[in-house]
Motif scaffolding. Structure first.
Motif, PDB file in Angstrom:
ATOM      1  N   ASP A   1      40.690  15.753  -4.490  1.00 32.30           N
ATOM      2  CA  ASP A   1      40.881  17.214  -5.538  1.00 32.30           C
ATOM      3  C   ASP A   1      40.144  16.570  -6.868  1.00 32.30           C
ATOM      4  OD1 ASP A   1      41.916  19.660  -6.505  1.00 32.30           O
ATOM      5  OD2 ASP A   1      43.959  19.406  -6.344  1.00 32.30           O
ATOM      6  N   TRP A   2      39.959  17.805  -7.729  1.00 32.59           N
ATOM      7  CA  TRP A   2      39.389  17.502  -8.946  1.00 32.59           C
ATOM      8  C   TRP A   2      40.455  17.720 -10.163  1.00 32.59           C
ATOM      9  CZ3 TRP A   2      40.176  21.635 -11.955  1.00 32.59           C
ATOM     10  CH2 TRP A   2      40.141  23.331 -11.522  1.00 32.59           C
ATOM     11  N   GLN A   3      40.016  17.159 -11.264  1.00 33.62           N
ATOM     12  CA  GLN A   3      40.972  17.197 -12.477  1.00 33.62           C
ATOM     13  C   GLN A   3      39.993  17.450 -13.499  1.00 33.62           C
ATOM     14  OE1 GLN A   3      42.911  13.322 -13.222  1.00 33.62           O
ATOM     15  NE2 GLN A   3      44.114  14.392 -14.713  1.00 33.62           N
ATOM     16  N   LYS A   4      40.731  18.334 -14.590  1.00 34.12           N
ATOM     17  CA  LYS A   4      40.082  19.047 -15.604  1.00 34.12           C
ATOM     18  C   LYS A   4      40.472  18.112 -16.854  1.00 34.12           C
ATOM     19  CE  LYS A   4      43.183  22.902 -16.678  1.00 34.12           C
ATOM     20  NZ  LYS A   4      43.089  24.275 -16.872  1.00 34.12           N
ATOM     21  N   PHE A   5      39.202  17.700 -17.771  1.00 33.39           N
ATOM     22  CA  PHE A   5      39.446  17.423 -19.132  1.00 33.39           C
ATOM     23  C   PHE A   5      38.712  18.264 -20.104  1.00 33.39           C
ATOM     24  CE2 PHE A   5      39.568  13.930 -16.151  1.00 33.39           C
ATOM     25  CZ  PHE A   5      40.793  13.253 -16.171  1.00 33.39           C
ATOM     26  N   LEU A   6      39.224  18.313 -21.131  1.00 40.62           N
ATOM     27  CA  LEU A   6      38.507  19.218 -22.382  1.00 40.62           C
ATOM     28  C   LEU A   6      37.999  18.166 -23.536  1.00 40.62           C
ATOM     29  CD1 LEU A   6      37.151  21.942 -23.299  1.00 40.62           C
ATOM     30  CD2 LEU A   6      39.574  22.162 -24.526  1.00 40.62           C
TER      31      LEU A   6
ATOM     32  N   ASN B   1      41.471   9.016  -6.661  1.00 39.05           N
ATOM     33  CA  ASN B   1      41.106  10.010  -5.606  1.00 39.05           C
ATOM     34  C   ASN B   1      40.733  11.580  -6.123  1.00 39.05           C
ATOM     35  OD1 ASN B   1      43.923  10.140  -6.463  1.00 39.05           O
ATOM     36  ND2 ASN B   1      44.137  11.600  -4.828  1.00 39.05           N
ATOM     37  N   LEU B   2      40.556  11.491  -7.707  1.00 35.79           N
ATOM     38  CA  LEU B   2      40.254  12.569  -8.334  1.00 35.79           C
ATOM     39  C   LEU B   2      39.039  12.611  -8.742  1.00 35.79           C
ATOM     40  CD1 LEU B   2      43.822  13.374  -9.831  1.00 35.79           C
ATOM     41  CD2 LEU B   2      43.055  14.219  -7.652  1.00 35.79           C
ATOM     42  N   LEU B   3      38.290  13.907  -8.785  1.00 31.43           N
ATOM     43  CA  LEU B   3      36.829  14.151  -9.080  1.00 31.43           C
ATOM     44  C   LEU B   3      37.204  14.629 -10.576  1.00 31.43           C
ATOM     45  CD1 LEU B   3      34.020  14.990  -9.219  1.00 31.43           C
ATOM     46  CD2 LEU B   3      34.444  16.617  -7.882  1.00 31.43           C
ATOM     47  N   PRO B   4      36.694  14.003 -11.656  1.00 34.31           N
ATOM     48  CA  PRO B   4      36.930  14.463 -13.158  1.00 34.31           C
ATOM     49  C   PRO B   4      35.903  15.498 -13.293  1.00 34.31           C
ATOM     50  CG  PRO B   4      35.987  12.154 -13.148  1.00 34.31           C
ATOM     51  CD  PRO B   4      36.119  12.425 -11.573  1.00 34.31           C
ATOM     52  N   ILE B   5      36.187  16.372 -13.858  1.00 34.06           N
ATOM     53  CA  ILE B   5      35.350  17.437 -14.604  1.00 34.06           C
ATOM     54  C   ILE B   5      35.411  17.697 -16.032  1.00 34.06           C
ATOM     55  CG2 ILE B   5      34.446  19.801 -14.311  1.00 34.06           C
ATOM     56  CD1 ILE B   5      35.788  20.382 -11.931  1.00 34.06           C
ATOM     57  N   ILE B   6      34.589  17.210 -16.947  1.00 33.49           N
ATOM     58  CA  ILE B   6      34.649  17.199 -18.427  1.00 33.49           C
ATOM     59  C   ILE B   6      33.938  18.458 -18.771  1.00 33.49           C
ATOM     60  CG2 ILE B   6      34.024  15.718 -20.420  1.00 33.49           C
ATOM     61  CD1 ILE B   6      33.942  13.455 -17.761  1.00 33.49           C
ATOM     62  N   SER B   7      34.647  19.191 -19.451  1.00 33.11           N
ATOM     63  CA  SER B   7      33.833  20.572 -20.008  1.00 33.11           C
ATOM     64  C   SER B   7      33.904  20.255 -21.694  1.00 33.11           C
ATOM     65  CB  SER B   7      35.130  21.661 -19.959  1.00 33.11           C
ATOM     66  OG  SER B   7      35.370  21.905 -18.460  1.00 33.11           O
ATOM     67  N   LYS B   8      32.921  20.720 -22.353  1.00 33.52           N
ATOM     68  CA  LYS B   8      32.557  20.836 -23.601  1.00 33.52           C
ATOM     69  C   LYS B   8      32.156  22.101 -24.082  1.00 33.52           C
ATOM     70  CE  LYS B   8      30.096  16.135 -23.432  1.00 33.52           C
ATOM     71  NZ  LYS B   8      28.996  15.471 -23.716  1.00 33.52           N
ATOM     72  N   ARG B   9      32.619  22.497 -25.391  1.00 31.15           N
ATOM     73  CA  ARG B   9      32.254  23.875 -25.700  1.00 31.15           C
ATOM     74  C   ARG B   9      31.237  23.605 -27.050  1.00 31.15           C
ATOM     75  NH1 ARG B   9      32.778  24.649 -21.429  1.00 31.15           N
ATOM     76  NH2 ARG B   9      34.237  25.814 -20.301  1.00 31.15           N
ATOM     77  N   GLU B  10      30.027  24.118 -26.930  1.00 34.17           N
ATOM     78  CA  GLU B  10      29.125  23.894 -28.023  1.00 34.17           C
ATOM     79  C   GLU B  10      28.576  25.401 -28.294  1.00 34.17           C
ATOM     80  OE1 GLU B  10      26.398  20.830 -26.897  1.00 34.17           O
ATOM     81  OE2 GLU B  10      27.850  19.509 -26.619  1.00 34.17           O
ATOM     82  N   GLU B  11      27.978  25.515 -29.565  1.00 37.16           N
ATOM     83  CA  GLU B  11      27.479  26.857 -29.949  1.00 37.16           C
ATOM     84  C   GLU B  11      26.387  27.238 -29.038  1.00 37.16           C
ATOM     85  OE1 GLU B  11      28.648  29.070 -32.049  1.00 37.16           O
ATOM     86  OE2 GLU B  11      30.356  27.788 -32.607  1.00 37.16           O
ATOM     87  N   ASN B  12      26.252  28.304 -28.662  1.00 35.92           N
ATOM     88  CA  ASN B  12      24.956  29.044 -28.137  1.00 35.92           C
ATOM     89  C   ASN B  12      24.264  28.451 -26.770  1.00 35.92           C
ATOM     90  OD1 ASN B  12      24.873  30.892 -30.131  1.00 35.92           O
ATOM     91  ND2 ASN B  12      23.962  29.179 -31.562  1.00 35.92           N
ATOM     92  N   VAL B  13      25.472  27.588 -25.961  1.00 39.38           N
ATOM     93  CA  VAL B  13      24.867  27.264 -24.544  1.00 39.38           C
ATOM     94  C   VAL B  13      25.460  28.256 -23.661  1.00 39.38           C
ATOM     95  CG1 VAL B  13      25.057  25.090 -23.143  1.00 39.38           C
ATOM     96  CG2 VAL B  13      25.318  24.893 -25.415  1.00 39.38           C
ATOM     97  N   PRO B  14      24.469  28.781 -22.854  1.00 42.88           N
ATOM     98  CA  PRO B  14      24.687  29.660 -21.846  1.00 42.88           C
ATOM     99  C   PRO B  14      25.524  28.983 -20.568  1.00 42.88           C
ATOM    100  CG  PRO B  14      22.337  29.861 -22.475  1.00 42.88           C
ATOM    101  CD  PRO B  14      22.937  28.743 -23.071  1.00 42.88           C
ATOM    102  N   GLY B  15      25.178  27.749 -20.325  1.00 43.54           N
ATOM    103  CA  GLY B  15      25.719  27.211 -19.030  1.00 43.54           C
ATOM    104  C   GLY B  15      24.869  25.981 -18.755  1.00 43.54           C
ATOM    105  N   THR B  16      25.494  24.704 -18.871  1.00 43.26           N
ATOM    106  CA  THR B  16      24.779  23.526 -18.189  1.00 43.26           C
ATOM    107  C   THR B  16      25.982  22.668 -17.308  1.00 43.26           C
ATOM    108  OG1 THR B  16      23.429  23.439 -20.033  1.00 43.26           O
ATOM    109  CG2 THR B  16      23.681  21.334 -18.890  1.00 43.26           C
ATOM    110  N   HIS B  17      25.560  22.437 -16.316  1.00 41.26           N
ATOM    111  CA  HIS B  17      26.142  21.629 -15.174  1.00 41.26           C
ATOM    112  C   HIS B  17      25.326  20.383 -14.724  1.00 41.26           C
ATOM    113  CE1 HIS B  17      27.929  25.688 -15.150  1.00 41.26           C
ATOM    114  NE2 HIS B  17      29.266  25.016 -15.074  1.00 41.26           N
TER     115      HIS B  17
END
Ligand SMILES: NC(=O)c1ccc[n+]([C@@H]2O[C@H](COP(=O)([O-])OP(=O)(O)OC[C@H]3O[C@@H](n4cnc5c(N)ncnc54)[C@H](OP(=O)(O)O)[C@@H]3O)[C@@H](O)[C@H]2O)c1
Length: 246
Positions: free
Chosen positions: A163-168, A181-197
């Motif tokens: 499964d995945w696990q979210k982090f902010l 056994n978990l896939l980490p997804i790290i989310s960041k919020r920054e000004e004016n970023v349309p979307g980077t993965h």
């Protein structure tokens, strides 16, 4: 093509501008202030509805369109729990429903590359995988729908993660560790970023990294318009893989 736009925020405005440049007509625009106009009669002025609103309203908006007999292209993310119900409503109304967590053609190619890389990495136990997504600060949900699709792509190919696990990430230098056994997804919020993965496979001797960087919202808007054009006249539930023929 005659379009009903449900939601007139950043995406709705970009879609309207591109639609008009392409000679399409926006015959109905629904936003929070004029929700009284969101009726079956008004919707039937359009060939297709395009919905980009908020996670908590997407399912009801999709229902209203399908019950009015109007094909609907939905781009709102963060409401995966309602997806099976949306498909059931589509089927019950013999309607047409298109959903993509990301309408950019480039991202959908990236999804395929991600799955292929994960397939090659299954069995290469010396590598561990993690993901990072960065979006503008107004984005309400995390992780992004695109990151969830990427995570599902990896999970479908490897046996070491279940499964995945979210982090902010809210401050610099934060470190995140998920259970093995978990896939980490790290989310960041920054000004004016349309979307980077970014998907990173790390071992003690090297790192393999694939990334997709959106330069603007235009790629999403163009993809949603292409989906709308493709959907008119069809019946059923579809996504980008069907439209792009992957
Ligand atoms: N699939 C993709 O390719 C893709 C790409 C970009 C964004 N997205 C997603 O699309 C959604 C919208 O993004 P955005 O950047 O356009 O957000 P946004 O700028 O906040 O726009 C959303 C708009 O919908 C309005 N709205 C809220 N509830 C509504 C309702 N019940 N009926 C009609 N309109 C309503 C909002 O009004 P208020 O501001 O007054 O609430 C706002 O104007 C988000 O979930 C985002 O993650 C998907």
């Amino acid at each position: 093509m005659k379009i009903a736009l449900i939601g007139f925020g950043k995406m709705g405005k970009t879609i309207k501008s591109l639609a008009e440049q392409a000679g399409d007509e926006v015959v109905l625009t629904i936003d929070v202030e004029n929700k009284a106009h969101f009726t079956a009669d008004n919707l039937r002025l359009a060939d297709v509805a395009i919905e980009f609103t908020r996670p908590e309203t997407a399912l009801e908006n999709v229902r209203t369109c399908l019950e009015a007999g109007i094909p609907v292209v939905c781009g709102t993310t963060g409401w995966l729990d309602g997806m099976e119900e949306a498909k059931a409503i589509c089927e019950a109304n013999n309607g047409a429903f298109f959903y993509a967590s990301n309408y950019s053609v480039g991202v959908n190619i990236f999804f395929a590359v991600n799955r292929y890389l994960a397939m090659l990495m299954d069995g290469q136990r010396q590598y561990d995988v993690r993901m990072e997504e960065v979006h503008h600060t107004q984005k309400l949900d995390y992780p992004s729908g695109t990151a969830i699709t990427l995570a599902q792509g990896v999970l479908s190919q490897i046996s070491t993660k279940t499964d995945w696990q979210k982090f902010l990430q809210t401050t610099d230098n934060q470190q995140f560790e998920a259970a093995p056994n978990l896939l980490p997804i790290i989310s960041k919020r920054e000004e004016n970023v349309p979307g980077t993965h970014v998907v990173t496979w790390h071992s003690s001797v090297d790192t393999i990294e694939i990334s997709h960087v959106a330069h603007s919202r235009e790629g999403f808007a163009k993809g949603a318009l292409a989906a709308a054009r493709w959907l008119v006249g069809k019946r059923g539930c579809f996504g980008m893989e069907e439209m792009l023929g992957f």
